[in-house]
Design a protein around this motif. Structure first.
Motif, mmCIF file in Angstrom:
data_model
loop_
_atom_site.group_PDB
_atom_site.id
_atom_site.type_symbol
_atom_site.label_atom_id
_atom_site.label_comp_id
_atom_site.label_asym_id
_atom_site.label_seq_id
_atom_site.Cartn_x
_atom_site.Cartn_y
_atom_site.Cartn_z
ATOM 1 N N CYS A 61 0.835 -1.209 0.000
ATOM 2 C CA CYS A 61 0.000 0.000 0.000
ATOM 3 C C CYS A 61 0.865 1.254 0.000
ATOM 4 O O CYS A 61 0.592 2.207 -0.737
ATOM 5 N N ALA A 62 1.920 1.267 0.812
ATOM 6 C CA ALA A 62 2.827 2.421 0.861
ATOM 7 C C ALA A 62 3.476 2.644 -0.508
ATOM 8 O O ALA A 62 3.601 3.787 -0.978
ATOM 9 N N PHE A 63 3.877 1.566 -1.157
ATOM 10 C CA PHE A 63 4.490 1.645 -2.483
ATOM 11 C C PHE A 63 3.498 2.202 -3.508
ATOM 12 O O PHE A 63 3.828 3.082 -4.295
ATOM 13 N N ILE A 64 2.269 1.702 -3.476
ATOM 14 C CA ILE A 64 1.227 2.173 -4.409
ATOM 15 C C ILE A 64 0.942 3.651 -4.189
ATOM 16 O O ILE A 64 0.852 4.425 -5.142
ATOM 17 N N VAL A 65 0.800 4.063 -2.941
ATOM 18 C CA VAL A 65 0.543 5.475 -2.629
ATOM 19 C C VAL A 65 1.684 6.344 -3.146
ATOM 20 O O VAL A 65 1.449 7.401 -3.740
ATOM 21 N N HIS A 66 2.890 5.908 -2.914
ATOM 22 C CA HIS A 66 4.062 6.685 -3.350
ATOM 23 C C HIS A 66 4.063 6.884 -4.861
ATOM 24 O O HIS A 66 4.372 7.973 -5.343
ATOM 25 N N ASP A 72 -6.453 2.502 -1.973
ATOM 26 C CA ASP A 72 -7.530 2.068 -1.084
ATOM 27 C C ASP A 72 -6.930 1.045 -0.125
ATOM 28 O O ASP A 72 -6.376 0.054 -0.554
ATOM 29 N N VAL A 73 -7.014 1.350 1.173
ATOM 30 C CA VAL A 73 -6.339 0.505 2.153
ATOM 31 C C VAL A 73 -7.275 -0.356 2.982
ATOM 32 O O VAL A 73 -6.846 -1.323 3.605
ATOM 33 N N LYS A 74 -8.576 -0.028 2.992
ATOM 34 C CA LYS A 74 -9.507 -0.823 3.798
ATOM 35 C C LYS A 74 -10.937 -0.569 3.338
ATOM 36 O O LYS A 74 -11.277 0.515 2.894
ATOM 37 N N TYR A 75 -11.769 -1.610 3.482
ATOM 38 C CA TYR A 75 -13.202 -1.516 3.214
ATOM 39 C C TYR A 75 -13.938 -1.976 4.455
ATOM 40 O O TYR A 75 -13.473 -2.867 5.165
ATOM 41 N N GLY A 76 -15.101 -1.363 4.724
ATOM 42 C CA GLY A 76 -15.866 -1.793 5.884
ATOM 43 C C GLY A 76 -17.094 -0.953 6.116
ATOM 44 O O GLY A 76 -17.481 -0.123 5.289
ATOM 45 N N ASP A 77 -17.682 -1.146 7.286
ATOM 46 C CA ASP A 77 -18.860 -0.366 7.654
ATOM 47 C C ASP A 77 -18.434 1.032 8.114
ATOM 48 O O ASP A 77 -17.248 1.306 8.323
ATOM 49 N N TYR A 78 -19.396 1.907 8.274
ATOM 50 C CA TYR A 78 -19.121 3.310 8.590
ATOM 51 C C TYR A 78 -18.272 3.456 9.857
ATOM 52 O O TYR A 78 -17.271 4.172 9.867
ATOM 53 N N GLU A 79 -18.671 2.779 10.930
ATOM 54 C CA GLU A 79 -17.986 2.932 12.209
ATOM 55 C C GLU A 79 -16.536 2.484 12.131
ATOM 56 O O GLU A 79 -15.624 3.161 12.615
ATOM 57 N N THR A 80 -16.298 1.344 11.515
ATOM 58 C CA THR A 80 -14.945 0.797 11.406
ATOM 59 C C THR A 80 -14.041 1.728 10.605
ATOM 60 O O THR A 80 -12.938 2.076 11.044
ATOM 61 N N ILE A 81 -14.506 2.138 9.434
ATOM 62 C CA ILE A 81 -13.688 2.970 8.554
ATOM 63 C C ILE A 81 -13.501 4.366 9.143
ATOM 64 O O ILE A 81 -12.407 4.932 9.092
#
Length: 100
Positions: A61-66, A72-81
């Protein structure tokens, strides 16, 4: 052969339905954005600590961002994200939460 094709179609349909259900159950996406001040090590450590990434996933993820500017690093429900977003922002990372 017809039985085999029918069985494969059923498996494909089941896998597709499972993927749709998974996406619908995780309607929010956490995006990490590139910046000019956080080190790779800091980003990797934060992703492992706050997002539950294994080292290799955090490193990728760090490499892709750079190189791409965002990942996109995570998917989930509203509270978690939302909670992960707050923790990453408090750690100095640039993140946004999007509807998937």
């Amino acid at each position: 052969l017809k039985k085999h094709i029918s069985r494969m179609a059923t498996i494909t349909k089941t896998k597709t339905e499972s993927k749709v259900e998974e996406l619908l159950s995780k309607p929010y996406r956490l995006d990490l954005h590139n910046d000019d001040y956080n080190t790779f090590d800091h980003v990797i450590n934060c992703l492992m600590k706050y997002c539950g990434h294994e080292f290799e996933q955090a490193n990728q993820c760090a490499f892709i961002v750079h190189h791409n500017g965002v990942c996109d690093v995570k998917y989930g429900d509203y509270e978690t994200i939302s909670d992960m977003k707050d923790k990453l922002q408090n750690a100095g990372l640039s993140v946004t939460m999007e509807v998937n």
